[in-house]
Write an enzyme that holds these catalytic residues in place. Sequence first.
Site, PDB file in Angstrom:
ATOM      1  N   PRO A 110      54.104   2.640  24.256  1.00 35.06           N
ATOM      2  CG  PRO A 110      54.638   0.398  24.441  1.00 35.06           C
ATOM      3  CD  PRO A 110      55.254   1.741  24.485  1.00 35.06           C
ATOM      4  CE  LYS A 111      55.692   1.707  30.180  1.00 36.38           C
ATOM      5  NZ  LYS A 111      56.513   1.190  29.083  1.00 36.38           N
TER       6      LYS A 111
END
Length: 358
Positions: A181-182
């Site tokens: 998700p980064k």
Amino acid sequence: MQMKPWFGKEEKEALCVYMDEGGFLTEFKRTEQFEEMIADYTKTKHCIVVNNGTISLTLAALAAGVEAGDEVIVPNYTMIATPNSVKLFGAKPVFVDVEEDTLCMDIQKVKEAITSKTKALILVSANGRYPRVGIEAFEKLCQENNLVLIEDAAQSLGSFYPNGKHIGSVGLVGSFSFSAPKIISTGQGGALITNDDRIAKTLRKLKDFGRSGGGNDFHNSIGYNFKFTELQACVGIEQMKKLESRIVRKKEIYTLYKNGLESIEGIRLIEQDIEHTTPWFYEVLLDKRNELQDYLKGEHIGTRLMYGPINKQVAYGVSGEHKVSNMIGKKGLWLPSFTQLTNEEIAYVCERIQRFFR
């Protein structure tokens, strides 16, 4: 969908080029290049990449001299990897509450938690934010109490303190995560940055079996196998090239959400200093959180509950009441946050939220 990574043809082409070179896949020149890009971007002397962001925190604590039985102060609002990283080798995470406006550790609560067993504190820059009192106050506190300051900047690549220093670059060691998700991702992966030559050398030994040098089997210290891979580095290099444009878009999305939600009574977007910091997720607080989440799911809009108070999770079960982290656990919701969101999709989300409250 609430979050998804963003890979393109550039990553695919970089992987194909590398595979045609007949490399060993384990970390080598591409990994060095990726490390150099992160060090250059954060203006630090050293970057060491490892297999994930939890282990990066573990190695940071070990390199800083934290041992089994030592206490490490951590925020009660964070991803559970933060306390797990030190519990892994027998240190004791001690939970303190966070500031309501930043969700970063409350320095007064930290002062109250320090004991003779406290060895370090892990300051988490929640969603790229910095503590209201400033990083300088935490530096001073650690110096006065002979504590190690470790920065868990997993969510903060592309975020800076008002003094211009990249978040993660002020403590003895800073840690980033490259999980899916980064803002940039290598699938899994973590990075450590430091300006301390001795710490950097220790970190490189810890992640590579304690070898006295590369490519040999002589060990003058205990170490482990937490190495990166060239395949991850190929992806990471291409992702780093896209970081600046993603920072711009992340800030644009925040502004769109802020404008789209500010007239709706009953819901509040948590404030962000987008002059200096880059939002990772878009966070809202509301009393009817679960009802809104169910409603948005029916409208094909993905959301995710924000972290609950760690001390009350079954994995820990530690007594204590922490007002702000308790509140976030009841009212916090992450809205769709992936960088690929279009203006039209954000407007649709805001319109559906407005319809829910009507």
